[in-house]
Design an enzyme around this catalytic site. Structure first.
Site, short mmCIF file in Angstrom:
data_model
loop_
_atom_site.label_atom_id
_atom_site.label_comp_id
_atom_site.label_asym_id
_atom_site.label_seq_id
_atom_site.Cartn_x
_atom_site.Cartn_y
_atom_site.Cartn_z
CG ASP A 180 -0.92 21.36 10.03
OD1 ASP A 180 -1.92 22.07 9.87
OD2 ASP A 180 -0.95 20.11 9.98
NE ARG A 242 -3.81 10.78 -1.44
CZ ARG A 242 -3.44 9.84 -0.60
NH1 ARG A 242 -2.14 9.55 -0.48
NH2 ARG A 242 -4.32 9.19 0.13
CD GLU A 271 -0.08 8.01 -7.55
OE1 GLU A 271 -0.49 7.04 -6.90
OE2 GLU A 271 0.76 8.81 -7.12
CG HIS A 298 0.73 5.72 -3.88
ND1 HIS A 298 -0.21 6.60 -4.36
CD2 HIS A 298 0.63 5.79 -2.53
CE1 HIS A 298 -0.86 7.16 -3.36
NE2 HIS A 298 -0.36 6.68 -2.23
N GLY A 300 4.04 3.65 0.01
CA GLY A 300 4.21 4.13 1.38
C GLY A 300 3.56 3.25 2.44
#
Length: 325
Positions: A180, A242, A271, A298, A300
């Site tokens: 990151d 994503r 999606e 999706h 989560g």
């Protein structure tokens, strides 16, 4: 005050708003044109991820709407480029519309799904279940997998969700590394992760890789042919971030070649195509049917605990914004 709810959210929201004296209407997933016609009748719009918020919706909302409450970690502003998203957010402020989200509340739900996907792929639980139930085969010798402990988990994006994944992974005695560019080594160390200076380095050292980035111009397609080539043979990839962050054609090739042992995703690039998130909306992917690939639609953040936590947060923010008690 009138509120319009356009998606399946926690009942905590409708009950909480009504307790504050608001009049609440529910219209699940109207079309964009229907929504634009309805908005001038409401002060508050409550939604999740569909439709994307663009200038056309904001223009329709500006006639009366003062707040758009997005029951998700993001703000759902149109466009994947960070600069464009900022422009839309600025435009909403110019129109006097507050766009309110619920960051971080569903991070544990997403993190637990990541761990479950890692275990499913490592232990072939989905393949074994299908073989037992659909074919009646009971072969205890066929599915010999791997434990998570002792392996390296590489996390791309060490925000709230990535940090929670790291915490859970350490409970399985995994070694955690992270890439990151916006988090320094000291902060990563506090979260129990070693900093990988480059994406190439992370790919090279990781047995499992989990993605936790937004979809931006910087991250679109960030895992593609080059990155798959840099991974260990037999690596496992998880995407609960994503659709679009992973190049799905390249992922298919990596699975078919055996370079990638497994790829499990909670998101797909298309999606929101076609009917979007309508009930039983259908989509196609070139990954469907490829061995080692699993997908979920999706989900989560889809736990009762996360929904209710987000609901309480949104109700609190609405009460504060509108001065309700």
């Amino acid at each position: 005050m009138k509120a319009l709810i356009i998606d399946c959210v926690s009942p905590v929201i409708a009950k909480g708003l009504q307790a504050l004296g608001a009049e609440v209407d529910i219209k699940i997933l109207p079309s964009v044109d229907e929504l634009k016609e309805m908005l001038p009748e409401y002060d508050l719009l409550v939604m999740r991820v569909d439709p994307k918020i663009g200038r056309d919706i904001l223009d329709a909302a500006a006639k009366r709407v003062k707040m758009i409450a997005v029951c998700a970690a993001g703000t759902n502003l149109a466009g994947f480029k960070t600069k464009f998203t900022a422009l839309i957010n600025s435009y909403a402020r110019e129109l006097g519309i507050r766009v309110q989200n619920a960051p971080g509340i569903n991070c544990n739900a997403v993190a637990e799904l990541v761990i479950s996907k890692m275990i499913d792929l490592s232990r072939f639980t989905m393949e074994a279940n299908q073989e037992v139930q659909q074919e009646g085969i009971w072969n205890k010798y066929k599915y010999t997998g791997h434990e998570l402990g002792g392996h390296v988990l590489g996390i791309i994006g060490l925000g709230k969700i990535g940090s929670r994944v790291a915490e859970l992974a350490r409970a399985f005695n995994m070694k955690v590394a992270a890439y990151d560019p916006y988090v320094d080594a000291a902060a990563m160390k506090e979260k129990g992760a070693d900093k990988a200076e480059t994406l190439e380095e992370l790919c090279a050292i990781s047995d499992y890789i989990s993605l936790h980035t937004p979809l931006t111009g910087e991250t679109r397609g960030m895992i593609s042919e080059k990155e798959f080539a840099q991974m260990k043979d037999g690596a496992i990839l998880i995407n609960c971030a994503r659709g679009g962050v992973v190049d799905e054609a390249a992922a298919k090739a990596a699975l078919l070649s055996g370079k990638l042992a497994g790829f499990s995703t909670d998101v797909l690039v298309n999606e929101l195509a076609g009917k979007g998130l309508g009930d039983n909306a259908r989509l196609e992917s070139e990954l469907f049917g490829v061995r080692g690939f699993t997908a979920s639609p999706h989900i989560g953040g889809s736990t009762h605990e996360a929904y209710d936590g987000i609901g309480e947060h949104i109700v609190g923010k609405v009460a504060e914004f509108f001065g309700l008690n």
